[in-house]
Write a protein that holds these residues in place. Structure first.
Motif, PDB file in Angstrom:
ATOM      1  N   TRP A 230       0.792  -1.227   0.000  1.00  0.00           N
ATOM      2  CA  TRP A 230       0.000   0.000   0.000  1.00  0.00           C
ATOM      3  C   TRP A 230       0.831   1.287   0.000  1.00  0.00           C
ATOM      4  N   THR A 231       2.115   1.192   0.245  1.00  0.00           N
ATOM      5  CA  THR A 231       2.946   2.401   0.212  1.00  0.00           C
ATOM      6  C   THR A 231       3.886   2.369  -0.982  1.00  0.00           C
ATOM      7  N   GLU A 232       4.373   3.545  -1.329  1.00  0.00           N
ATOM      8  CA  GLU A 232       5.358   3.644  -2.398  1.00  0.00           C
ATOM      9  C   GLU A 232       6.774   3.468  -1.869  1.00  0.00           C
ATOM     10  N   GLY A 233       6.987   3.878  -0.609  1.00  0.00           N
ATOM     11  CA  GLY A 233       8.352   3.796  -0.120  1.00  0.00           C
ATOM     12  C   GLY A 233       8.470   4.035   1.367  1.00  0.00           C
ATOM     13  N   LEU A 234       9.723   4.069   1.791  1.00  0.00           N
ATOM     14  CA  LEU A 234      10.075   4.245   3.192  1.00  0.00           C
ATOM     15  C   LEU A 234      11.058   5.408   3.293  1.00  0.00           C
ATOM     16  N   VAL A 246      19.432  -0.395   1.754  1.00  0.00           N
ATOM     17  CA  VAL A 246      19.030   0.208   0.476  1.00  0.00           C
ATOM     18  C   VAL A 246      18.567  -0.881  -0.485  1.00  0.00           C
ATOM     19  N   ALA A 247      19.384  -1.899  -0.670  1.00  0.00           N
ATOM     20  CA  ALA A 247      19.036  -2.989  -1.587  1.00  0.00           C
ATOM     21  C   ALA A 247      17.829  -3.762  -1.089  1.00  0.00           C
ATOM     22  N   ARG A 248      17.716  -3.976   0.234  1.00  0.00           N
ATOM     23  CA  ARG A 248      16.574  -4.726   0.770  1.00  0.00           C
ATOM     24  C   ARG A 248      15.262  -4.009   0.502  1.00  0.00           C
ATOM     25  N   VAL A 249      15.257  -2.710   0.748  1.00  0.00           N
ATOM     26  CA  VAL A 249      14.027  -1.943   0.550  1.00  0.00           C
ATOM     27  C   VAL A 249      13.652  -1.923  -0.931  1.00  0.00           C
ATOM     28  N   GLN A 250      14.630  -1.664  -1.780  1.00  0.00           N
ATOM     29  CA  GLN A 250      14.348  -1.590  -3.211  1.00  0.00           C
ATOM     30  C   GLN A 250      13.963  -2.947  -3.785  1.00  0.00           C
ATOM     31  N   ALA A 251      14.516  -4.016  -3.234  1.00  0.00           N
ATOM     32  CA  ALA A 251      14.140  -5.355  -3.690  1.00  0.00           C
ATOM     33  C   ALA A 251      12.688  -5.669  -3.366  1.00  0.00           C
ATOM     34  N   ALA A 252      12.158  -5.022  -2.344  1.00  0.00           N
ATOM     35  CA  ALA A 252      10.752  -5.201  -1.984  1.00  0.00           C
ATOM     36  C   ALA A 252       9.826  -4.369  -2.874  1.00  0.00           C
ATOM     37  N   GLY A 253      10.407  -3.619  -3.809  1.00  0.00           N
ATOM     38  CA  GLY A 253       9.598  -2.796  -4.706  1.00  0.00           C
ATOM     39  C   GLY A 253       9.291  -1.424  -4.140  1.00  0.00           C
ATOM     40  N   LEU A 254       9.997  -1.019  -3.096  1.00  0.00           N
ATOM     41  CA  LEU A 254       9.787   0.269  -2.453  1.00  0.00           C
ATOM     42  C   LEU A 254      10.944   1.206  -2.747  1.00  0.00           C
ATOM     43  N   THR A 255      10.683   2.494  -2.679  1.00  0.00           N
ATOM     44  CA  THR A 255      11.760   3.467  -2.730  1.00  0.00           C
ATOM     45  C   THR A 255      12.310   3.662  -1.321  1.00  0.00           C
ATOM     46  N   LEU A 256      13.571   4.084  -1.235  1.00  0.00           N
ATOM     47  CA  LEU A 256      14.160   4.413   0.055  1.00  0.00           C
ATOM     48  C   LEU A 256      14.632   5.863   0.024  1.00  0.00           C
ATOM     49  N   ASP A 257      14.031   6.664   0.902  1.00  0.00           N
ATOM     50  CA  ASP A 257      14.372   8.079   1.025  1.00  0.00           C
ATOM     51  C   ASP A 257      15.092   8.280   2.354  1.00  0.00           C
ATOM     52  N   VAL A 258      16.009   9.241   2.396  1.00  0.00           N
ATOM     53  CA  VAL A 258      16.767   9.483   3.623  1.00  0.00           C
ATOM     54  C   VAL A 258      16.681  10.948   4.026  1.00  0.00           C
ATOM     55  N   TYR A 259      16.693  11.175   5.338  1.00  0.00           N
ATOM     56  CA  TYR A 259      16.662  12.529   5.895  1.00  0.00           C
ATOM     57  C   TYR A 259      17.717  12.641   6.983  1.00  0.00           C
ATOM     58  N   VAL A 275      20.331   5.550  -2.891  1.00  0.00           N
ATOM     59  CA  VAL A 275      19.016   5.888  -2.341  1.00  0.00           C
ATOM     60  C   VAL A 275      18.188   6.612  -3.402  1.00  0.00           C
ATOM     61  N   ASP A 276      16.890   6.583  -3.238  1.00  0.00           N
ATOM     62  CA  ASP A 276      16.003   7.171  -4.245  1.00  0.00           C
ATOM     63  C   ASP A 276      15.758   8.660  -4.045  1.00  0.00           C
ATOM     64  N   THR A 277      15.768   9.099  -2.794  1.00  0.00           N
ATOM     65  CA  THR A 277      15.475  10.502  -2.489  1.00  0.00           C
ATOM     66  C   THR A 277      16.349  10.957  -1.336  1.00  0.00           C
ATOM     67  N   ILE A 278      16.820  12.189  -1.427  1.00  0.00           N
ATOM     68  CA  ILE A 278      17.568  12.814  -0.337  1.00  0.00           C
ATOM     69  C   ILE A 278      16.804  14.048   0.115  1.00  0.00           C
ATOM     70  N   ILE A 279      16.506  14.092   1.401  1.00  0.00           N
ATOM     71  CA  ILE A 279      15.841  15.241   2.012  1.00  0.00           C
ATOM     72  C   ILE A 279      16.911  16.086   2.677  1.00  0.00           C
ATOM     73  N   THR A 280      16.918  17.393   2.386  1.00  0.00           N
ATOM     74  CA  THR A 280      17.993  18.246   2.864  1.00  0.00           C
ATOM     75  C   THR A 280      17.503  19.656   3.152  1.00  0.00           C
ATOM     76  N   ASP A 281      18.165  20.306   4.114  1.00  0.00           N
ATOM     77  CA  ASP A 281      17.903  21.718   4.392  1.00  0.00           C
ATOM     78  C   ASP A 281      18.592  22.624   3.385  1.00  0.00           C
ATOM     79  N   PHE A 282      19.446  22.039   2.534  1.00  0.00           N
ATOM     80  CA  PHE A 282      20.233  22.818   1.578  1.00  0.00           C
ATOM     81  C   PHE A 282      20.058  22.248   0.169  1.00  0.00           C
ATOM     82  N   PRO A 283      18.859  22.380  -0.423  1.00  0.00           N
ATOM     83  CA  PRO A 283      18.629  21.772  -1.741  1.00  0.00           C
ATOM     84  C   PRO A 283      19.535  22.329  -2.832  1.00  0.00           C
TER      85      PRO A 283
END
Length: 408
Positions: A230-234, A246-259, A275-283
């Motif tokens: 039901w979710t797109e990612g973690l 990273v590989a475990r999450v993506q192997a499950a068909g999910l994206t992995l984002d980090v903050y 990783v699929d997404t990087i969350i940052t205070d300095f884009p």
């Protein structure tokens, strides 16, 4: 020496203009963002609470800066006012980032959700960062929608939903208004996230067409398989993540984002991990890293080389305690008088006058009280500001030039 508030006001007005050059190019298209996990050209960029390192968080100014710096999405936190209106704000109270203590002195520590929408509109959410942002209001969801464009969407976090009963239905109702949201939903530029799995599920049940991502630690494979239904990612903390996750999450068909990834080294490390997404205070810094540009073009040799955030004994003690070590790694002397060291929640330490760092020279900048020497400067604070579990620090000259970014 000028008053700190005055200096910060001038500094960040200049800094805002000066650093716009960091992120004018577009880093990622929507098609890349929605490709198979691990198959993007580079991670998606999400501006944390807008562009929280260079502008007041959770404000239109911050959202616009993230967009202009090249973020694919900017992140907002939704809560409900006491009369049921959605507003965008991160903290549980207004004490840190608004003038609530001036406007409502007897309610300064009250839950932000205890204020009506009309009361929230009277608060200044920009001045805490600097005078250049005075008068920035607490924004509405519509305000955020108006900042978006064909290359920059919104990550909406359901913030502490237990404090905003019914926020899931309110958000679904708001996003159902075609005037503001149809184009964003059609371009897959809306993502909803939360630490609260039950709340995220409730929203997903109401609007299954909008991708949702769960924030938290990476679970075992069975739990990942259940999330993939039901979710797109973690979304997880990069400091505590196992690289093998990273590989475990993506192997499950999910994206992995980090903050929240705020140093150049950490940005490069997370990119290398895939990783699929990087969350940052300095884009803007991350956009520069992705595009092969110098992420700190105004660096002048002054760097943070060490942070002592958790010393033996009290974090703040006379002549000792927590400190930041500045080093001149360049080839010429630099006067660091008035330099500002800023953490992720806009605590600031400053350097007093009369400090010239020669090449190879070091200066310890302490939080607490003490006797200033050629190698030590004390801010004379009574409470700690450095986060013992890890944080980031940006370094600015008195004129607002952004010269270093460090994470520990």
């Amino acid at each position: 020496m000028r008053n700190l508030d005055t200096r910060i006001s001038a500094a960040f007005g200049i800094c805002l203009a000066a650093t716009l050059a960091l992120g004018t190019a577009v880093p990622a298209a929507a098609a890349e963002r929605n490709g198979p996990p691990g198959q993007q050209d580079h991670p998606t960029i999400i501006g944390h609470r807008g562009s929280g390192g260079l502008s007041p968080e959770s404000t239109v100014a911050g959202f616009a800066q993230a967009r202009d710096f090249g973020a694919d999405l900017f992140e907002v936190d939704v809560q409900l006012s006491s009369d049921g209106e959605i507003f965008l704000f991160h903290d549980a109270t207004g004490a840190r980032t608004t003038n609530v203590a001036e406007v409502f002195p007897e309610r300064a520590g009250d839950p932000i959700t205890s204020f009506t929408a009309a009361e929230l509109r009277t608060l200044d959410a920009g001045s805490y960062f600097g005078g250049a942002f005075a008068g920035e209001p607490i924004p509405t969801l519509r305000d955020a929608a108006l900042v978006t464009n064909p290359r920059t969407g919104i990550n909406i976090e359901l913030k502490s939903p237990e404090n905003s009963p019914g926020v899931e239905a309110k958000l679904a109702e708001a996003l159902g208004e075609k005037r503001y949201w149809q184009r964003l939903i059609a371009r897959d530029q809306i993502v909803v996230s939360s630490f609260d799995e039950a709340s995220l599920r409730a929203f997903h049940d109401l609007m299954p067409q909008i991708p949702v991502v769960l924030i938290g630690a990476v679970p075992d494979d069975a739990a990942l398989a259940a999330l993939a239904e039901w979710t797109e990612g973690l979304v997880t903390n990069y400091r505590t993540m196992d690289p093998a996750d990273v590989a475990r999450v993506q192997a499950a068909g999910l994206t992995l984002d980090v903050y929240t990834v705020n140093s150049v080294d950490a940005m490069q490390e997370m990119t290398a991990l895939g990783v699929d997404t990087i969350i940052t205070d300095f884009p803007g810094v991350l956009a520069a890293v992705q595009q092969g540009r110098n992420p700190l073009p105004d660096a002048n040799g002054i760097e943070i080389s060490t942070v002592m955030a958790d010393p033996p004994g009290n974090d703040v003690q006379p002549e000792n305690g927590e400190y930041v070590l500045l080093t001149n790694a360049g080839n010429t002397p630099v006067d660091v008088s008035g330099y500002v060291l800023q953490d992720a929640v806009i605590n600031r330490l400053t350097v007093g006058s009369g400090y010239l760092l020669n090449p190879g020279g070091e200066l310890r900048v302490y939080t607490g009280p003490g006797t200033n020497t050629a190698e030590r400067y004390y801010n004379n604070r009574t409470t700690a500001v450095l986060n013992n579990t890890g944080d980031s620090l940006a370094v600015f000259t008195p004129g607002g030039t952004f010269v270093d970014l460090y994470a520990y």
